[in-house]
Design an enzyme around this catalytic site. Sequence first.
Site, mmCIF file in Angstrom:
data_model
loop_
_atom_site.group_PDB
_atom_site.id
_atom_site.type_symbol
_atom_site.label_atom_id
_atom_site.label_comp_id
_atom_site.label_asym_id
_atom_site.label_seq_id
_atom_site.Cartn_x
_atom_site.Cartn_y
_atom_site.Cartn_z
ATOM 1 N N THR A 10 0.839 -1.202 0.000
ATOM 2 C CA THR A 10 0.000 0.000 0.000
ATOM 3 C C THR A 10 0.877 1.256 0.000
ATOM 4 O OG1 THR A 10 -1.713 -1.203 1.188
ATOM 5 C CG2 THR A 10 -1.840 1.201 1.286
ATOM 6 N N ASP B 269 -0.635 -6.064 16.719
ATOM 7 C CA ASP B 269 -1.519 -5.871 17.868
ATOM 8 C C ASP B 269 -2.167 -4.483 17.838
ATOM 9 O OD1 ASP B 269 -0.645 -8.347 18.550
ATOM 10 O OD2 ASP B 269 0.679 -7.706 20.170
ATOM 11 N N ARG C 191 -4.186 -4.441 13.671
ATOM 12 C CA ARG C 191 -5.366 -5.288 13.379
ATOM 13 C C ARG C 191 -6.667 -4.655 13.866
ATOM 14 N NH1 ARG C 191 -2.234 -11.124 13.871
ATOM 15 N NH2 ARG C 191 -1.634 -11.078 11.687
ATOM 16 N N GLY D 134 -32.191 -4.845 -3.512
ATOM 17 C CA GLY D 134 -32.579 -5.400 -4.809
ATOM 18 C C GLY D 134 -31.743 -4.769 -5.909
ATOM 19 N N GLU E 218 -3.377 -7.606 6.521
ATOM 20 C CA GLU E 218 -3.095 -7.674 7.975
ATOM 21 C C GLU E 218 -3.415 -9.058 8.542
ATOM 22 O OE1 GLU E 218 -1.109 -4.842 8.031
ATOM 23 O OE2 GLU E 218 -1.664 -5.056 10.131
HETATM 24 C C1 FAD Z 1 -5.163 -4.196 -1.208
HETATM 25 C C2 FAD Z 1 -4.042 -4.895 -0.521
HETATM 26 C C3 FAD Z 1 -3.110 -4.146 0.187
HETATM 27 C C4 FAD Z 1 -2.043 -4.780 0.832
HETATM 28 N N1 FAD Z 1 -1.108 -4.004 1.479
HETATM 29 C C5 FAD Z 1 0.003 -4.599 1.999
HETATM 30 C C6 FAD Z 1 1.059 -3.820 2.557
HETATM 31 O O1 FAD Z 1 0.991 -2.586 2.642
HETATM 32 N N2 FAD Z 1 2.173 -4.461 3.005
HETATM 33 C C7 FAD Z 1 2.302 -5.811 2.942
HETATM 34 O O2 FAD Z 1 3.342 -6.326 3.371
HETATM 35 N N3 FAD Z 1 1.321 -6.592 2.402
HETATM 36 C C8 FAD Z 1 0.178 -6.021 1.932
HETATM 37 N N4 FAD Z 1 -0.808 -6.790 1.367
HETATM 38 C C9 FAD Z 1 -0.638 -8.229 1.279
HETATM 39 C C10 FAD Z 1 -1.486 -9.008 2.282
HETATM 40 O O3 FAD Z 1 -1.005 -8.791 3.586
HETATM 41 C C11 FAD Z 1 -1.461 -10.487 1.864
HETATM 42 O O4 FAD Z 1 -2.218 -10.581 0.682
HETATM 43 C C12 FAD Z 1 -2.025 -11.391 2.942
HETATM 44 O O5 FAD Z 1 -1.117 -11.510 4.007
HETATM 45 C C13 FAD Z 1 -2.347 -12.806 2.420
HETATM 46 O O6 FAD Z 1 -1.269 -13.330 1.725
HETATM 47 P P1 FAD Z 1 -1.487 -13.972 0.255
HETATM 48 O O7 FAD Z 1 -2.274 -13.016 -0.552
HETATM 49 O O8 FAD Z 1 -0.150 -14.375 -0.238
HETATM 50 O O9 FAD Z 1 -2.384 -15.244 0.484
HETATM 51 P P2 FAD Z 1 -1.899 -16.677 1.031
HETATM 52 O O10 FAD Z 1 -1.117 -16.549 2.249
HETATM 53 O O11 FAD Z 1 -1.279 -17.425 -0.100
HETATM 54 O O12 FAD Z 1 -3.302 -17.318 1.395
HETATM 55 C C14 FAD Z 1 -4.225 -17.822 0.412
HETATM 56 C C15 FAD Z 1 -5.366 -18.515 1.173
HETATM 57 O O13 FAD Z 1 -4.838 -19.597 1.972
HETATM 58 C C16 FAD Z 1 -5.225 -19.428 3.326
HETATM 59 N N5 FAD Z 1 -4.148 -19.917 4.207
HETATM 60 C C17 FAD Z 1 -2.841 -19.599 4.150
HETATM 61 N N6 FAD Z 1 -2.162 -20.231 5.134
HETATM 62 C C18 FAD Z 1 -3.087 -20.938 5.840
HETATM 63 C C19 FAD Z 1 -3.030 -21.797 6.986
HETATM 64 N N7 FAD Z 1 -1.882 -22.028 7.616
HETATM 65 N N8 FAD Z 1 -4.195 -22.367 7.418
HETATM 66 C C20 FAD Z 1 -5.373 -22.125 6.808
HETATM 67 N N9 FAD Z 1 -5.490 -21.331 5.712
HETATM 68 C C21 FAD Z 1 -4.371 -20.729 5.243
HETATM 69 C C22 FAD Z 1 -5.416 -17.927 3.492
HETATM 70 O O14 FAD Z 1 -6.261 -17.636 4.605
HETATM 71 C C23 FAD Z 1 -6.051 -17.560 2.162
HETATM 72 O O15 FAD Z 1 -7.421 -17.838 2.214
HETATM 73 C C24 FAD Z 1 -1.904 -6.192 0.770
HETATM 74 C C25 FAD Z 1 -2.864 -6.952 0.060
HETATM 75 C C26 FAD Z 1 -3.920 -6.323 -0.566
HETATM 76 C C27 FAD Z 1 -4.902 -7.168 -1.306
#
Ligand code: FAD
Length: 401
Positions: free
Chosen positions: A170, A257, A260, A356, A380
């Site tokens: 972001t 902490d 979130r 609707g 987060e």
């Molecule tokens: C608009 C936007 C802004 C963002 N801004 C920032 C930012 O400023 N800085 C930054 O560092 N990141 C940022 N992010 C990234 C965000 O923090 C990550 O997308 C998030 O942590 C999830 O990681 P991932 O997308 O790789 O999904 P993954 O970790 O690959 O997860 C995919 C799915 O698997 C599930 N999953 C993963 N591990 C497990 C487990 N152990 N048990 C059960 N289910 C699991 C997840 O819940 C999810 O449903 C941003 C993302 C978006 C979309």
Amino acid sequence: MTIDFDLPDNLRNVRDMAHWFAKEHIRPVAIEADRTGRIPGALLAQMKQLGISGGAVYREKGAGGIKGAGKNPEKFINRLAILGVEELSWGDPSVLLSAAGPGLGGPPVRFMGTPAQKERFFSVFDSDELRWGAYALTEPAAGSDVAGIQTTCRKEGDEWVINGVKCYITNGARAAWVVCFATLDPKMGRGGHRAFVVEQGRPGFRLGRVEKKMGLRASETAELVFEDCRVPADNLLGGDEHYARKEGFMGAMKTFDSTRPMVASMAVGIARAALEETEAFYRDNYMTARPIPRYRRLATRLAAMRRQLSTARLMCWRAAWLADHDIANAKEAAMCKAYAPRAAQDIATGCLQVLGAHGVADGSLVEKCFRDLKVYDIFEGTGQIQRIVISKRIIEGLKRF
Ligand SMILES: Cc1cc2nc3c(=O)[nH]c(=O)nc-3n(C[C@H](O)[C@H](O)[C@H](O)COP(=O)(O)OP(=O)(O)OC[C@H]3O[C@@H](n4cnc5c(N)ncnc54)[C@H](O)[C@@H]3O)c2cc1C
């Protein structure tokens, strides 16, 4: 300790000021900003002037704080933040995420930085110019699995050399500096993690692509590339000493902490916007213009949504209150983050059902809220990850008895 549900004057002032600003200045541009992906610079400048910053009160002592917060705002810092962000997100969450200031980069500098680093990196925002900070933890192969980051760092003389790619950051493209998490060696796990402040213009630091998204379209989300990027040894947050105490990874986790409950409160603000719009439509159409008896049943859905909204808000308040009183709140922070975005999505879905066809028409605020909300169950820490954090804390508690 007891929880007082009355807001002291300073918190009420901040909330009222944030609501007034959101209503008069943010909401009127929300739909157009979503359509074009751009937020008027004059609006961001006005927010800066009023002390509405991405990062709320980020200094240790007052400076750079919110107007109306009174003396010692650090004692209320988490409550100030959640009250403010609920109102501003009610106006528009992309505008809030784009507010100039350290943003998500603020908490790690606050928690991990030395006094000299705090002064150096936060003073960047004392300028009259609009400047942003950012927080870069996520990588293409490490989102939820934050311990598995692959971006590496190695020390060469008085410098650190960073290599890797960060994604979905972001305000990443426009940030004056970004807090970048890297590892000495991926095999070392959490013990190898280091956090650096990397300023725009450092050799080897460049922008990758800027994402197009389903929601929060006016909030910038960028990929950042580090290719033999060099930063001075002084840019290691907390200095070597901090990591000798194995606090690198914990610094990243501690940030959550505080952040979130904030992110959960943003979801509450967006859901509230959708619900208020829907209640007004219900009043104007189903109670007066066409009061057909079957529409009355929809009122029970409205009541359920109000209950969910209140529950979500109270969970956020509790987590923030604990943080302000220096009481461990990791479980409560995860609980509000697990609950509020999901409840908010349910509310937005319920609003679309009540409205609707009107709800999905072009330019509908509720349709935008529905799209914006999805991300709140992702960043987060996803909802699933929050549920893992909560269950771990519960099991740890059970072991103590
Ligand atoms: C608009 C936007 C802004 C963002 N801004 C920032 C930012 O400023 N800085 C930054 O560092 N990141 C940022 N992010 C990234 C965000 O923090 C990550 O997308 C998030 O942590 C999830 O990681 P991932 O997308 O790789 O999904 P993954 O970790 O690959 O997860 C995919 C799915 O698997 C599930 N999953 C993963 N591990 C497990 C487990 N152990 N048990 C059960 N289910 C699991 C997840 O819940 C999810 O449903 C941003 C993302 C978006 C979309």
